[in-house]
Write a protein that holds these residues in place. Structure first.
Motif, PDB file in Angstrom:
ATOM      1  N   ALA A 362      44.983  43.176  41.631  1.00 40.05           N
ATOM      2  CA  ALA A 362      43.715  42.122  41.743  1.00 40.05           C
ATOM      3  C   ALA A 362      42.534  42.717  42.388  1.00 40.05           C
ATOM      4  N   GLU A 363      42.762  43.614  43.292  1.00 42.53           N
ATOM      5  CA  GLU A 363      41.541  44.098  44.093  1.00 42.53           C
ATOM      6  C   GLU A 363      41.350  45.624  44.140  1.00 42.53           C
ATOM      7  N   LEU A 364      40.087  46.017  44.436  1.00 44.08           N
ATOM      8  CA  LEU A 364      39.874  47.391  44.446  1.00 44.08           C
ATOM      9  C   LEU A 364      40.092  47.870  46.126  1.00 44.08           C
ATOM     10  N   PRO A 365      40.708  49.248  46.197  1.00 43.18           N
ATOM     11  CA  PRO A 365      40.625  49.867  47.537  1.00 43.18           C
ATOM     12  C   PRO A 365      39.090  49.635  48.356  1.00 43.18           C
ATOM     13  N   GLY A 366      39.291  49.005  49.573  1.00 45.60           N
ATOM     14  CA  GLY A 366      38.107  48.979  50.449  1.00 45.60           C
ATOM     15  C   GLY A 366      37.423  47.461  49.999  1.00 45.60           C
ATOM     16  N   TYR A 367      37.857  46.732  49.336  1.00 44.25           N
ATOM     17  CA  TYR A 367      37.185  45.519  49.064  1.00 44.25           C
ATOM     18  C   TYR A 367      38.254  44.057  49.266  1.00 44.25           C
ATOM     19  N   HIS A 368      37.900  43.085  49.635  1.00 45.68           N
ATOM     20  CA  HIS A 368      38.784  41.949  49.554  1.00 45.68           C
ATOM     21  C   HIS A 368      38.184  40.915  48.521  1.00 45.68           C
ATOM     22  N   VAL A 369      39.200  40.315  47.746  1.00 49.85           N
ATOM     23  CA  VAL A 369      38.956  39.306  46.994  1.00 49.85           C
ATOM     24  C   VAL A 369      39.846  38.037  47.102  1.00 49.85           C
ATOM     25  N   ASP A 370      39.588  37.048  46.694  1.00 48.88           N
ATOM     26  CA  ASP A 370      40.320  35.705  47.087  1.00 48.88           C
ATOM     27  C   ASP A 370      40.757  35.384  45.450  1.00 48.88           C
ATOM     28  N   GLY A 371      42.087  35.071  45.305  1.00 48.08           N
ATOM     29  CA  GLY A 371      42.348  34.378  43.703  1.00 48.08           C
ATOM     30  C   GLY A 371      43.779  33.996  43.712  1.00 48.08           C
ATOM     31  N   LYS A 372      44.098  33.567  42.543  1.00 50.43           N
ATOM     32  CA  LYS A 372      45.518  33.157  41.974  1.00 50.43           C
ATOM     33  C   LYS A 372      45.740  33.480  40.855  1.00 50.43           C
ATOM     34  N   THR A 373      47.006  33.859  40.224  1.00 51.72           N
ATOM     35  CA  THR A 373      47.519  34.084  38.913  1.00 51.72           C
ATOM     36  C   THR A 373      48.048  32.998  38.308  1.00 51.72           C
ATOM     37  N   GLY A 374      48.160  33.077  36.942  1.00 58.42           N
ATOM     38  CA  GLY A 374      49.016  31.867  36.432  1.00 58.42           C
ATOM     39  C   GLY A 374      49.570  32.404  35.125  1.00 58.42           C
ATOM     40  N   THR A 375      50.654  31.764  34.747  1.00 66.51           N
ATOM     41  CA  THR A 375      51.328  32.358  33.376  1.00 66.51           C
ATOM     42  C   THR A 375      51.790  30.631  32.852  1.00 66.51           C
ATOM     43  N   ALA A 376      51.453  30.460  31.806  1.00 64.16           N
ATOM     44  CA  ALA A 376      51.943  29.144  31.334  1.00 64.16           C
ATOM     45  C   ALA A 376      52.624  29.302  29.663  1.00 64.16           C
ATOM     46  N   TYR A 384      57.345  24.151  23.823  1.00 62.57           N
ATOM     47  CA  TYR A 384      57.007  25.158  24.574  1.00 62.57           C
ATOM     48  C   TYR A 384      57.759  26.328  24.032  1.00 62.57           C
ATOM     49  N   SER A 385      56.991  27.653  23.638  1.00 57.06           N
ATOM     50  CA  SER A 385      57.560  28.747  23.238  1.00 57.06           C
ATOM     51  C   SER A 385      57.976  29.425  24.207  1.00 57.06           C
ATOM     52  N   GLY A 386      59.019  30.494  24.047  1.00 57.76           N
ATOM     53  CA  GLY A 386      59.429  31.337  24.801  1.00 57.76           C
ATOM     54  C   GLY A 386      58.826  32.571  24.603  1.00 57.76           C
ATOM     55  N   GLU A 387      57.854  32.667  23.564  1.00 62.51           N
ATOM     56  CA  GLU A 387      57.295  33.808  23.249  1.00 62.51           C
ATOM     57  C   GLU A 387      55.809  33.945  23.380  1.00 62.51           C
ATOM     58  N   VAL A 388      55.242  32.810  23.459  1.00 58.04           N
ATOM     59  CA  VAL A 388      53.603  32.742  23.221  1.00 58.04           C
ATOM     60  C   VAL A 388      53.352  32.129  24.823  1.00 58.04           C
ATOM     61  N   PHE A 389      52.366  32.956  25.469  1.00 59.21           N
ATOM     62  CA  PHE A 389      52.147  32.492  27.146  1.00 59.21           C
ATOM     63  C   PHE A 389      50.363  32.684  27.156  1.00 59.21           C
ATOM     64  N   SER A 390      49.859  32.020  27.916  1.00 60.66           N
ATOM     65  CA  SER A 390      48.801  32.027  28.326  1.00 60.66           C
ATOM     66  C   SER A 390      48.745  32.853  29.837  1.00 60.66           C
ATOM     67  N   SER A 391      47.870  33.930  29.884  1.00 66.18           N
ATOM     68  CA  SER A 391      47.881  34.670  31.009  1.00 66.18           C
ATOM     69  C   SER A 391      46.588  34.224  31.698  1.00 66.18           C
ATOM     70  N   THR A 392      46.559  33.722  33.127  1.00 70.55           N
ATOM     71  CA  THR A 392      45.198  33.387  33.688  1.00 70.55           C
ATOM     72  C   THR A 392      45.076  34.057  35.216  1.00 70.55           C
ATOM     73  N   PHE A 393      43.811  34.191  35.496  1.00 69.83           N
ATOM     74  CA  PHE A 393      43.645  34.294  36.678  1.00 69.83           C
ATOM     75  C   PHE A 393      42.238  33.822  37.033  1.00 69.83           C
ATOM     76  N   ALA A 394      41.967  33.058  38.432  1.00 69.08           N
ATOM     77  CA  ALA A 394      40.784  32.582  38.644  1.00 69.08           C
ATOM     78  C   ALA A 394      40.532  33.092  40.381  1.00 69.08           C
ATOM     79  N   GLY A 395      39.391  33.751  40.505  1.00 68.61           N
ATOM     80  CA  GLY A 395      39.039  34.157  42.046  1.00 68.61           C
ATOM     81  C   GLY A 395      37.618  34.334  42.052  1.00 68.61           C
ATOM     82  N   PHE A 396      37.294  35.012  43.353  1.00 65.58           N
ATOM     83  CA  PHE A 396      36.115  35.071  43.668  1.00 65.58           C
ATOM     84  C   PHE A 396      35.738  36.244  44.483  1.00 65.58           C
ATOM     85  N   LEU A 397      34.577  36.825  44.736  1.00 63.58           N
ATOM     86  CA  LEU A 397      34.381  37.920  45.535  1.00 63.58           C
ATOM     87  C   LEU A 397      32.820  37.947  45.977  1.00 63.58           C
ATOM     88  N   PRO A 398      32.687  38.994  46.924  1.00 62.24           N
ATOM     89  CA  PRO A 398      33.522  39.332  47.948  1.00 62.24           C
ATOM     90  C   PRO A 398      33.954  38.228  48.755  1.00 62.24           C
TER      91      PRO A 398
END
Length: 446
Positions: A362-376, A384-398
């Motif tokens: 989620a972040e590059l060497p030398g930099y800090h970021v904040d955030g959270k993943t999600g998988t639904a 609910y499907s066992g094969e179709v998912f939404s992959s999410t991430f929300a965060g901010f920088l620096p």
């Protein structure tokens, strides 16, 4: 687990090459347009348009996005931001800004969008690469300036060329970042924890019993990531524990969480100037104990990527909501959602989520970021499907002083569909492009 086909460093270099290639292509396109204006010899005088002049669309960095009269409308940057820009037909604008602002454009008014074509090109290139690599259905992302709410990128892929819009199926015209509603998954845990911290109902170091599964309100709640049998609130976020979230919201009045969720903008209309989805957030009197628990970890409610970025921006913006803006002249609405100290505290917790869990993803060497993943899991035909998912991430920088808030969603990836596998690396590489474009130096302390 199967071994990766390539090393993470290989993929990282490939992603950076993708961004550089996108920026180079954008630069070449702009240069070609400029040269054409200078070097193309004059031919026969063009036939004057019988229609009145139509206003130009430009980006905030000065690039022409659309120009020419209705019967000879041109889009010099091709596919770039096409679902946002839209296109015209014989009677006027048919999609996107061309349709939403048709009356003003027909009067010849020139309009500027807050989009930065350099950021937009980088984000679209990264989403396109991810969709192709994982055989996903589609993806969207939004980059928002933290303090002003101005949208620097609103990307939906696969897209289309508005110069040839009739040659693609209509679903390619869709501005998915603003319109598509989906269950966001565990990214919502950060918003829930922030609300409970703000109300004094927990602290970062409050411990809870957290087995790997728990019977709660008539259902079995499971965790996926192995963790200790007791977790503090900060560890519940670190391990993304669903069981832990049931402990946190147990006994919390539904009206309390509903008040915070709506203040974040969930289930509320976004006054963007373009069509945008409202998402789904049921009235609190309709919440069951199980429904409240699942909403606390991002299921049973829906958001758009635009709503998700605005909600997370509250955490970045010292607890204040600022409405997303696509037109610089629009007035940004603001409201206090969290106390400043709460926002500071949740940012510290999210920084540990990244640093202690998925730093390299989620972040590059030398930099800090904040955030959270999600998988639904995605509901298909009412289940609910066992094969179709939404992959999410929300965060901010620096992380130390956020300037940009970013939300990413990829739907239906056939491989690497977990948020930490797919959406987080996209966020990392979007961050890389932003840090490079705006010349941020590495953090002094690492």
């Amino acid at each position: 687990m199967p071994q990766p086909l390539f090393r993470p460093t290989d993929h990282r270099f490939g992603q950076r090459a993708t961004v550089l290639a996108a920026l180079c292509l954008l630069a070449c396109a702009l240069l070609a347009v400029a040269l054409a204006r200078i070097t193309v010899p004059a031919g026969p005088a063009p036939i004057p348009s019988t229609l009145p002049a139509r206003g130009e669309l430009r980006s905030t960095d000065g690039q022409i996005l659309a120009h020419g009269p209705l019967d000879a409308r041109r889009y010099p940057l091709g596919t770039l931001a096409a679902p946002v820009i839209g296109f015209v037909g014989a009677s006027g604008g048919l999609e996107g800004t061309e349709r939403a602002m048709n009356e003003r454009l027909q009067r010849g008014e020139k309009l500027t969008l807050t989009l930065d074509t350099r950021v937009q090109a980088a984000v679209e290139a990264l989403l396109t690469e991810a969709v192709e690599r994982t055989d996903a259905q589609y993806a969207s992302a939004v980059v928002m300036e933290t303090r002003t709410g101005q949208l620097r990128a609103v990307a939906s892929v696969p897209g289309f060329d508005p110069n040839a819009w009739t040659q693609v199926p209509p679903d390619r015209w869709r501005n998915r970042a603003a319109l598509d509603e989906y269950e966001p998954g565990s990214v919502v845990k950060a918003l829930t924890v922030a609300a409970l911290l703000d109300e004094g109902r927990t602290t970062p170091d409050t411990p809870y019993d957290t087995p790997m599964w728990r019977r709660y309100a008539g259902a079995t709640i499971n965790d996926l990531v192995s963790h200790p049998a007791r977790l503090t609130t900060r560890q519940i976020l670190r391990y993304s524990s669903n069981v832990g979230m049931t402990r946190l919201v147990e006994g919390v009045p539904p009206e309390l969480l509903y008040r915070y969720f709506t203040a974040y903008g969930l289930g509320q209309p976004v006054r963007l100037g373009l069509p945008a989805g409202d998402g789904l957030l049921r009235d609190p009197q309709d919440w069951s104990a199980l429904g409240q628990a699942t909403m606390s970890f991002g299921q049973g409610l829906t958001v758009t990527t635009l709503q998700l970025v605005a909600a997370f921006n509250v955490l970045a913006n010292d607890g204040r909501y600022v409405s997303p803006r696509l037109f610089p002249g629009d007035v940004a609405g603001t409201r206090r959602v969290l106390r400043r100290e709460t926002a500071t505290r949740i940012r510290e917790l999210l920084r540990r989520v990244i640093d202690d869990g998925i730093r390299g993803k989620a972040e590059l060497p030398g930099y800090h970021v904040d955030g959270k993943t999600g998988t639904a899991q995605v509901a298909v035909d009412g289940r609910y499907s066992g094969e179709v998912f939404s992959s999410t991430f929300a965060g901010f920088l620096p992380a130390a002083q956020p300037r940009f808030t970013v939300a990413v969603m990829v739907r239906g990836a056939k491989r690497e569909y977990q948020g930490s596998q797919l959406a987080a690396p996209i966020f990392r590489d979007v961050s890389s492009a932003l840090l490079s474009l705006f010349a941020y130096t590495p953090d002094e302390k690492r």
